[in-house]
Write an enzyme that holds these catalytic residues in place. Structure first.
Site, PDB file in Angstrom:
ATOM      1  N   LYS A  22       1.017  -1.405  -0.414  1.00  0.00           N
ATOM      2  CA  LYS A  22      -0.177   0.022  -0.456  1.00  0.00           C
ATOM      3  C   LYS A  22       0.981   1.149   0.394  1.00  0.00           C
ATOM      4  O   LYS A  22       1.907   1.391   0.647  1.00  0.00           O
ATOM      5  CB  LYS A  22      -0.524  -0.231   1.395  1.00  0.00           C
TER       6      LYS A  22
ATOM      7  N   HIS B 122      -0.096   4.394   0.539  1.00  0.00           N
ATOM      8  CA  HIS B 122      -0.667   5.572   1.069  1.00  0.00           C
ATOM      9  C   HIS B 122      -1.523   5.278   2.081  1.00  0.00           C
ATOM     10  O   HIS B 122      -1.149   3.631   3.170  1.00  0.00           O
ATOM     11  CB  HIS B 122      -2.118   5.995   0.579  1.00  0.00           C
TER      12      HIS B 122
END
Length: 225
Positions: A105, A107
């Site tokens: 991921k 963010h």
């Protein structure tokens, strides 16, 4: 007793089925196991109890080392490790849990790992099966990169069949992982247990000859001696 309890529960959940099934390897198998069919709270709780009993028995026997964190490889390992943590909490042992994303991921909190930090922890990996060993090797790399120390791997069912028929040692995927990584692998039940279970069950005894024939063709050196 956890072996028979597990196999009976798998049969009840239709996670364990008998017939003719084409596996990803192309082999025609007389049985099929799908841990995804443990799809309710009661089934997962029963399965987690079987896992915990198998792990505790292996620890007493010295087959695996001490551990203080459970790790579930994505995807099926995630609910299995979580359910096992809940079962150990019920037994007054509170264990942290971690798991990985299939894709990092970029963010929010970011990264690949979710849950408790691995650094300095002795980690037990919890999964359904070891097929080719690729996912387990990736999990071991993630754990080590995160500072964790792999203590063992527990799976629901070890099919005890050769990963590669050209392998002179006739090793299963679980044996290959254990030998190549130095991390012990244990199973709640294996093909030998399944054969015993089928032989004692009037509804399944008719499948035993097919299971024996399959083991004779694809079984590891230890199962066919």
């Amino acid at each position: 007793m956890h072996k028979q309890r597990f196999l009976q529960l798998a049969l009840h959940a239709k996670a364990l089925r008998f017939g003719e099934f084409t596996l990803k390897s192309g082999r025609l198998s007389p049985y099929f196991f799908n841990a995804g069919r443990f799809d309710s709270g009661a089934l997962l709780a029963g399965l987690a109890a079987c896992y915990a009993d198998a792990v505790d028995a292996a620890a007493v026997a010295g087959s695996i080392g001490d551990f203080d964190l459970l790790f579930g490889p994505a995807y099926k390992g995630i609910p299995l490790a979580t359910a096992l943590a809940c079962e150990y909490a019920r037994r007054d042992r509170d264990l942290p849990v971690a798991f990985n994303r299939k894709e990092a991921k970029d963010h929010g909190e970011g990264g690949t790992l979710i849950g408790a930090p691995l650094d300095g922890r002795r980690v037990l990996i919890v999964d359904d099966v070891i097929t080719a060993g690729t996912a387990i090797r990736e999990a071991l790399a993630l754990i080590r990169d995160g500072g964790g120390i792999p203590a063992g791997i527990v799976v629901a069912l070890d099919r005890q069949e050769v990963l590669n028929e050209d392998d002179d040692g006739r090793r299963s995927a679980a044996q290959a992982v254990a030998e190549e990584t130095g991390v012990p692998v244990i199973a709640v039940a294996n093909l030998h247990d399944l054969l015993d279970f089928a032989g004692e069950n009037a509804d399944l005894v008719g499948h035993r000859d097919q299971l024996l024939a399959y083991r004779a063709r694809y079984g590891t050196a230890a199962t066919t001696d």
